[in-house]
Design a protein around this motif. Structure first.
Motif, PDB file in Angstrom:
ATOM      1  N   HIS A 285       4.365   5.641   2.843  1.00  0.00           N
ATOM      2  CA  HIS A 285       3.587   6.860   2.640  1.00  0.00           C
ATOM      3  C   HIS A 285       4.246   7.808   1.643  1.00  0.00           C
ATOM      4  CE1 HIS A 285       1.452   5.378   6.123  1.00  0.00           C
ATOM      5  NE2 HIS A 285       2.550   5.422   6.839  1.00  0.00           N
ATOM      6  N   ASP A 286       5.237   7.339   0.923  1.00  0.00           N
ATOM      7  CA  ASP A 286       6.026   8.180   0.022  1.00  0.00           C
ATOM      8  C   ASP A 286       6.148   7.512  -1.341  1.00  0.00           C
ATOM      9  OD1 ASP A 286       9.061   8.604  -1.054  1.00  0.00           O
ATOM     10  OD2 ASP A 286       8.283  10.448  -0.161  1.00  0.00           O
TER      11      ASP A 286
ATOM     12  N   ILE B 289       0.858  -1.183   0.000  1.00  0.00           N
ATOM     13  CA  ILE B 289       0.000   0.000   0.000  1.00  0.00           C
ATOM     14  C   ILE B 289       0.891   1.229   0.000  1.00  0.00           C
ATOM     15  CG2 ILE B 289      -1.696   1.351   1.294  1.00  0.00           C
ATOM     16  CD1 ILE B 289      -2.777  -1.266   2.418  1.00  0.00           C
ATOM     17  N   VAL B 290       0.720   2.106  -0.989  1.00  0.00           N
ATOM     18  CA  VAL B 290       1.456   3.365  -1.065  1.00  0.00           C
ATOM     19  C   VAL B 290       0.416   4.475  -0.927  1.00  0.00           C
ATOM     20  CG1 VAL B 290       3.176   4.711  -2.319  1.00  0.00           C
ATOM     21  CG2 VAL B 290       3.020   2.231  -2.704  1.00  0.00           C
ATOM     22  N   GLU B 291       0.296   5.036   0.248  1.00  0.00           N
ATOM     23  CA  GLU B 291      -0.774   5.976   0.576  1.00  0.00           C
ATOM     24  C   GLU B 291      -0.275   6.937   1.654  1.00  0.00           C
ATOM     25  OE1 GLU B 291      -3.457   8.259   1.095  1.00  0.00           O
ATOM     26  OE2 GLU B 291      -4.357   6.685  -0.163  1.00  0.00           O
ATOM     27  N   ASP B 292      -0.366   8.257   1.399  1.00  0.00           N
ATOM     28  CA  ASP B 292       0.169   9.222   2.358  1.00  0.00           C
ATOM     29  C   ASP B 292      -0.809   9.579   3.471  1.00  0.00           C
ATOM     30  OD1 ASP B 292      -1.496  10.673   0.656  1.00  0.00           O
ATOM     31  OD2 ASP B 292      -0.322  12.508   0.866  1.00  0.00           O
ATOM     32  N   GLU B 293      -2.076   9.224   3.345  1.00  0.00           N
ATOM     33  CA  GLU B 293      -3.010   9.401   4.452  1.00  0.00           C
ATOM     34  C   GLU B 293      -2.815   8.227   5.414  1.00  0.00           C
ATOM     35  OE1 GLU B 293      -7.107  10.301   3.490  1.00  0.00           O
ATOM     36  OE2 GLU B 293      -6.500  10.945   1.476  1.00  0.00           O
ATOM     37  N   LYS B 294      -2.076   8.486   6.485  1.00  0.00           N
ATOM     38  CA  LYS B 294      -1.612   7.395   7.333  1.00  0.00           C
ATOM     39  C   LYS B 294      -2.747   6.601   7.976  1.00  0.00           C
ATOM     40  CE  LYS B 294       2.924   9.387   8.227  1.00  0.00           C
ATOM     41  NZ  LYS B 294       3.917   9.793   9.241  1.00  0.00           N
ATOM     42  N   ARG B 295      -3.782   7.295   8.429  1.00  0.00           N
ATOM     43  CA  ARG B 295      -4.892   6.569   9.060  1.00  0.00           C
ATOM     44  C   ARG B 295      -5.578   5.648   8.059  1.00  0.00           C
ATOM     45  NH1 ARG B 295      -8.790  10.353  12.465  1.00  0.00           N
ATOM     46  NH2 ARG B 295      -9.735   8.302  12.778  1.00  0.00           N
ATOM     47  N   LEU B 296      -5.765   6.134   6.836  1.00  0.00           N
ATOM     48  CA  LEU B 296      -6.381   5.306   5.802  1.00  0.00           C
ATOM     49  C   LEU B 296      -5.493   4.119   5.464  1.00  0.00           C
ATOM     50  CD1 LEU B 296      -8.473   4.675   3.627  1.00  0.00           C
ATOM     51  CD2 LEU B 296      -7.295   6.309   2.124  1.00  0.00           C
ATOM     52  N   ALA B 297      -4.191   4.380   5.293  1.00  0.00           N
ATOM     53  CA  ALA B 297      -3.263   3.312   4.932  1.00  0.00           C
ATOM     54  C   ALA B 297      -3.233   2.215   5.992  1.00  0.00           C
ATOM     55  CB  ALA B 297      -1.854   3.889   4.742  1.00  0.00           C
ATOM     56  N   LEU B 298      -3.168   2.619   7.260  1.00  0.00           N
ATOM     57  CA  LEU B 298      -3.105   1.632   8.342  1.00  0.00           C
ATOM     58  C   LEU B 298      -4.428   0.880   8.485  1.00  0.00           C
ATOM     59  CD1 LEU B 298      -1.068   3.666  10.983  1.00  0.00           C
ATOM     60  CD2 LEU B 298      -0.245   1.895   9.400  1.00  0.00           C
ATOM     61  N   SER B 299      -5.537   1.567   8.238  1.00  0.00           N
ATOM     62  CA  SER B 299      -6.840   0.914   8.293  1.00  0.00           C
ATOM     63  C   SER B 299      -6.975  -0.128   7.183  1.00  0.00           C
ATOM     64  CB  SER B 299      -7.944   1.958   8.172  1.00  0.00           C
ATOM     65  OG  SER B 299      -9.220   1.343   8.118  1.00  0.00           O
ATOM     66  N   LEU B 300      -6.563   0.240   5.965  1.00  0.00           N
ATOM     67  CA  LEU B 300      -6.606  -0.710   4.857  1.00  0.00           C
ATOM     68  C   LEU B 300      -5.707  -1.908   5.128  1.00  0.00           C
ATOM     69  CD1 LEU B 300      -6.527   1.634   1.720  1.00  0.00           C
ATOM     70  CD2 LEU B 300      -8.490   0.400   2.660  1.00  0.00           C
ATOM     71  N   ALA B 301      -4.510  -1.634   5.651  1.00  0.00           N
ATOM     72  CA  ALA B 301      -3.562  -2.712   5.932  1.00  0.00           C
ATOM     73  C   ALA B 301      -4.138  -3.683   6.960  1.00  0.00           C
ATOM     74  CB  ALA B 301      -2.242  -2.135   6.421  1.00  0.00           C
ATOM     75  N   ALA B 302      -4.769  -3.136   8.008  1.00  0.00           N
ATOM     76  CA  ALA B 302      -5.346  -4.000   9.038  1.00  0.00           C
ATOM     77  C   ALA B 302      -6.448  -4.884   8.453  1.00  0.00           C
ATOM     78  CB  ALA B 302      -5.894  -3.144  10.179  1.00  0.00           C
ATOM     79  N   GLY B 303      -7.292  -4.294   7.609  1.00  0.00           N
ATOM     80  CA  GLY B 303      -8.368  -5.069   7.003  1.00  0.00           C
ATOM     81  C   GLY B 303      -7.856  -6.165   6.089  1.00  0.00           C
ATOM     82  N   LEU B 304      -6.853  -5.843   5.275  1.00  0.00           N
ATOM     83  CA  LEU B 304      -6.304  -6.823   4.342  1.00  0.00           C
ATOM     84  C   LEU B 304      -5.537  -7.925   5.072  1.00  0.00           C
ATOM     85  CD1 LEU B 304      -5.200  -4.316   1.574  1.00  0.00           C
ATOM     86  CD2 LEU B 304      -6.957  -6.083   1.331  1.00  0.00           C
TER      87      LEU B 304
END
Length: 219
Positions: A31-32, A5-20
């Motif tokens: 995030h970069d 996941i390459v995403e700079d919105e950290k809360r969104l990135a961590l939420s997606l990672a947890a779900g996956l």
């Protein structure tokens, strides 16, 4: 399977990672854009979830650079932009699919599964080691005629062993493919899951090769 996941919105990135991860995937997060390009270009990922608006290098350029370098990893682009020209640009740079924020996690998961299904895989759908069958599509395991119920992590560890049945697979290789690079826990966690597999499949099904790793016996 391993996702990036390459995403700079950290809360969104961590939420997606947890779900996956809850779905059984190993997930790395950055995030970069430049770091995302480096990881996607050097690590073996099955899919990249890529935001467009990124620091360092935007998602369009990351995707274009990956394709120019010959990487065919599926790319699902995420963006707050919703114009048809933005979507066209994303697809023209080599993205395989496009999702506009805000989006439903259920829809994202369905897109991820669809992209993974489309990717050609040289490995057989069912991995076999004697009377043991590991169906990588349905994520089901059969020992003879009986189905063996495994947790997502147990299945992921067994899948790595079954893909190389009869060969020695190191603990580091299992950690790399089943857990993500951010995992900082005890590497002996692999032994815990191997022990669980032995209880369910038979104690002599998986051999320990001292100092080298584990071998699924192809008998």
């Amino acid at each position: 399977m391993r996702l990036l996941i390459v995403e700079d919105e950290k809360r969104l990135a961590l939420s997606l990672a947890a779900g996956l991860r809850a779905e059984g995937y190993a997930v790395d997060v950055t995030h970069d854009g430049l770091d995302g390009l480096r990881l996607a270009g050097t690590e073996a990922y099955d899919l990249v979830v890529l935001d467009i608006m990124l620091p360092g290098m935007n998602g369009y350029r990351v995707c274009a650079a990956l394709r120019a370098a010959g990487h065919d990893v599926p790319v699902l682009m995420l963006t707050a932009k919703d114009g048809e020209y933005d979507e066209a640009e994303g697809l023209d740079t080599g993205a395989d699919d496009y999702l506009t924020k805000p989006f439903s996690y259920v829809v994202l998961l369905a897109r991820v599964r669809a992209l993974l299904r489309r990717r050609p895989r040289p490995a057989p759908a069912v991995l076999r080691a004697g009377d043991l069958g590991v169906d990588t599509g349905s994520r089901r395991v059969h020992l003879g005629e009986a189905e063996v119920v495994l947790t997502t992590k147990e299945f992921a560890v067994l899948e790595q062993l079954a893909a190389r049945a009869g060969e020695v697979v190191s603990k580091a290789e299992i950690l790399e493919h089943v857990w993500d690079f951010a995992y900082e826990g005890d590497p002996n966690i692999v032994e815990v899951y191997v022990s669980a597999l032995r209880r369910k499949l038979g104690a002599d099904r998986i051999s320990t090769v001292r100092g080298a790793g584990y071998r699924l016996e192809a008998r």
